[in-house]
Design a protein around this motif. Sequence first.
Motif, PDB file in Angstrom:
ATOM      1  N   GLU A   1       0.831  -1.192   0.000  1.00 14.61           N
ATOM      2  CA  GLU A   1       0.000   0.000   0.000  1.00 14.61           C
ATOM      3  C   GLU A   1       0.875   1.255   0.000  1.00 14.61           C
ATOM      4  OE1 GLU A   1      -2.301   0.460   3.521  1.00 14.61           O
ATOM      5  OE2 GLU A   1      -3.417   2.185   2.796  1.00 14.61           O
ATOM      6  N   VAL A   2       0.561   2.173  -0.881  1.00 15.64           N
ATOM      7  CA  VAL A   2       1.306   3.423  -0.958  1.00 15.64           C
ATOM      8  C   VAL A   2       0.747   4.405   0.062  1.00 15.64           C
ATOM      9  CG1 VAL A   2       1.936   5.371  -2.405  1.00 15.64           C
ATOM     10  CG2 VAL A   2       1.809   3.069  -3.394  1.00 15.64           C
ATOM     11  N   GLN A   3       1.640   5.033   0.809  1.00 13.76           N
ATOM     12  CA  GLN A   3       1.226   6.053   1.770  1.00 13.76           C
ATOM     13  C   GLN A   3       2.132   7.262   1.668  1.00 13.76           C
ATOM     14  OE1 GLN A   3       1.076   4.070   5.690  1.00 13.76           O
ATOM     15  NE2 GLN A   3      -1.139   4.310   5.572  1.00 13.76           N
ATOM     16  N   LEU A   4       1.522   8.436   1.721  1.00 14.25           N
ATOM     17  CA  LEU A   4       2.255   9.693   1.786  1.00 14.25           C
ATOM     18  C   LEU A   4       1.756  10.414   3.030  1.00 14.25           C
ATOM     19  CD1 LEU A   4       2.248   8.940  -1.345  1.00 14.25           C
ATOM     20  CD2 LEU A   4       2.618  11.371  -1.717  1.00 14.25           C
ATOM     21  N   VAL A   5       2.661  10.774   3.913  1.00 14.12           N
ATOM     22  CA  VAL A   5       2.279  11.421   5.166  1.00 14.12           C
ATOM     23  C   VAL A   5       3.027  12.741   5.283  1.00 14.12           C
ATOM     24  CG1 VAL A   5       2.200  11.230   7.660  1.00 14.12           C
ATOM     25  CG2 VAL A   5       1.877   9.180   6.250  1.00 14.12           C
ATOM     26  N   GLU A   6       2.246  13.819   5.336  1.00  9.37           N
ATOM     27  CA  GLU A   6       2.828  15.153   5.482  1.00  9.37           C
ATOM     28  C   GLU A   6       2.923  15.541   6.958  1.00  9.37           C
ATOM     29  OE1 GLU A   6      -0.010  15.436   1.837  1.00  9.37           O
ATOM     30  OE2 GLU A   6      -0.031  14.584   3.856  1.00  9.37           O
ATOM     31  N   SER A   7       3.894  16.379   7.248  1.00 16.40           N
ATOM     32  CA  SER A   7       4.031  16.932   8.589  1.00 16.40           C
ATOM     33  C   SER A   7       4.747  18.270   8.493  1.00 16.40           C
ATOM     34  CB  SER A   7       4.806  15.974   9.507  1.00 16.40           C
ATOM     35  OG  SER A   7       6.123  15.768   9.015  1.00 16.40           O
ATOM     36  N   GLY A   8       4.724  19.022   9.595  1.00 16.13           N
ATOM     37  CA  GLY A   8       5.490  20.253   9.660  1.00 16.13           C
ATOM     38  C   GLY A   8       4.704  21.533   9.499  1.00 16.13           C
ATOM     39  N   GLY A   9       3.411  21.425   9.208  1.00 18.21           N
ATOM     40  CA  GLY A   9       2.621  22.631   9.093  1.00 18.21           C
ATOM     41  C   GLY A   9       2.445  23.311  10.439  1.00 18.21           C
ATOM     42  N   GLY A  10       1.875  24.513  10.402  1.00 15.05           N
ATOM     43  CA  GLY A  10       1.645  25.229  11.650  1.00 15.05           C
ATOM     44  C   GLY A  10       1.213  26.651  11.396  1.00 15.05           C
ATOM     45  N   SER A  11       1.139  27.418  12.479  1.00 20.46           N
ATOM     46  CA  SER A  11       0.759  28.826  12.402  1.00 20.46           C
ATOM     47  C   SER A  11       1.978  29.673  12.705  1.00 20.46           C
ATOM     48  CB  SER A  11      -0.344  29.123  13.417  1.00 20.46           C
ATOM     49  OG  SER A  11      -1.504  28.401  13.120  1.00 20.46           O
ATOM     50  N   VAL A  12       2.306  30.568  11.794  1.00 20.92           N
ATOM     51  CA  VAL A  12       3.479  31.423  11.954  1.00 20.92           C
ATOM     52  C   VAL A  12       3.127  32.841  11.546  1.00 20.92           C
ATOM     53  CG1 VAL A  12       5.116  29.545  11.546  1.00 20.92           C
ATOM     54  CG2 VAL A  12       4.333  30.943   9.631  1.00 20.92           C
ATOM     55  N   GLN A  13       3.977  33.757  11.931  1.00 24.55           N
ATOM     56  CA  GLN A  13       3.804  35.144  11.512  1.00 24.55           C
ATOM     57  C   GLN A  13       4.490  35.365  10.164  1.00 24.55           C
ATOM     58  OE1 GLN A  13       5.117  37.671  14.789  1.00 24.55           O
ATOM     59  NE2 GLN A  13       2.982  37.880  15.418  1.00 24.55           N
ATOM     60  N   ALA A  14       4.040  36.368   9.458  1.00 28.64           N
ATOM     61  CA  ALA A  14       4.656  36.713   8.180  1.00 28.64           C
ATOM     62  C   ALA A  14       6.151  36.938   8.371  1.00 28.64           C
ATOM     63  CB  ALA A  14       4.000  37.961   7.609  1.00 28.64           C
ATOM     64  N   GLY A  15       6.911  36.427   7.404  1.00 24.99           N
ATOM     65  CA  GLY A  15       8.355  36.518   7.500  1.00 24.99           C
ATOM     66  C   GLY A  15       8.999  35.293   8.123  1.00 24.99           C
ATOM     67  N   GLY A  16       8.195  34.447   8.726  1.00 25.40           N
ATOM     68  CA  GLY A  16       8.714  33.250   9.370  1.00 25.40           C
ATOM     69  C   GLY A  16       9.012  32.126   8.395  1.00 25.40           C
ATOM     70  N   SER A  17       9.408  30.996   8.957  1.00 28.05           N
ATOM     71  CA  SER A  17       9.800  29.837   8.142  1.00 28.05           C
ATOM     72  C   SER A  17       9.148  28.565   8.670  1.00 28.05           C
ATOM     73  CB  SER A  17      11.319  29.652   8.175  1.00 28.05           C
ATOM     74  OG  SER A  17      11.989  30.776   7.667  1.00 28.05           O
ATOM     75  N   LEU A  18       8.970  27.618   7.778  1.00 28.56           N
ATOM     76  CA  LEU A  18       8.487  26.292   8.131  1.00 28.56           C
ATOM     77  C   LEU A  18       9.212  25.266   7.285  1.00 28.56           C
ATOM     78  CD1 LEU A  18       4.595  26.738   8.342  1.00 28.56           C
ATOM     79  CD2 LEU A  18       6.121  26.205  10.247  1.00 28.56           C
ATOM     80  N   ARG A  19       9.231  24.045   7.782  1.00 25.96           N
ATOM     81  CA  ARG A  19       9.774  22.942   7.008  1.00 25.96           C
ATOM     82  C   ARG A  19       8.719  21.858   6.925  1.00 25.96           C
ATOM     83  NH1 ARG A  19      14.910  19.694   9.183  1.00 25.96           N
ATOM     84  NH2 ARG A  19      13.310  18.883  10.568  1.00 25.96           N
ATOM     85  N   LEU A  20       8.182  21.655   5.733  1.00 26.39           N
ATOM     86  CA  LEU A  20       7.176  20.626   5.515  1.00 26.39           C
ATOM     87  C   LEU A  20       7.871  19.347   5.041  1.00 26.39           C
ATOM     88  CD1 LEU A  20       4.399  22.621   3.620  1.00 26.39           C
ATOM     89  CD2 LEU A  20       4.873  22.502   6.070  1.00 26.39           C
ATOM     90  N   SER A  21       7.433  18.226   5.590  1.00 27.90           N
ATOM     91  CA  SER A  21       8.003  16.936   5.193  1.00 27.90           C
ATOM     92  C   SER A  21       6.916  16.023   4.648  1.00 27.90           C
ATOM     93  CB  SER A  21       8.678  16.255   6.389  1.00 27.90           C
ATOM     94  OG  SER A  21       9.790  16.994   6.839  1.00 27.90           O
TER      95      SER A  21
END
Length: 124
Positions: free
Chosen positions: A1-21
């Motif tokens: 079975e193929v699975q894709l699982v995302e993580s790393g989202g969130g709430s940030v202020q403008a100018g900030g950074s995130l890393r999505l996996s």
Amino acid sequence: EVQLVESGGGSVQAGGSLRLSCTVSGLPFTDSAIAWFRQVPGKEREGVSCISASSTTYYYIDSVNGRFTISKDAANNTVTLHINSLKPEDTALYYCAAVNYYYCSASGPYYDYWGEGTQVTVSS
């Protein structure tokens, strides 16, 4: 079975950074192209970035070019989207998608497999 699982989202202020996996299982990772899409309620889904199976070809939509960076980690079957200089208009549900083919595309129907998504919210 193929699975894709995302993580790393969130709430940030403008100018900030995130890393999505996006962690992929059930697919030959090094033979598969991966993409990130995003969607806001009431708007069409858009292809944000993609990476070819061998990581030699990349694509970024104009609105994120220079701020987003996509990479593949074959050791962990993970594709990462580094997002810098976030803007309120980047707020969306971000999905990763995969296809067992070399080339990547920013077109949704190209992909066979999808994750459930991770929410990114950017406040001004």
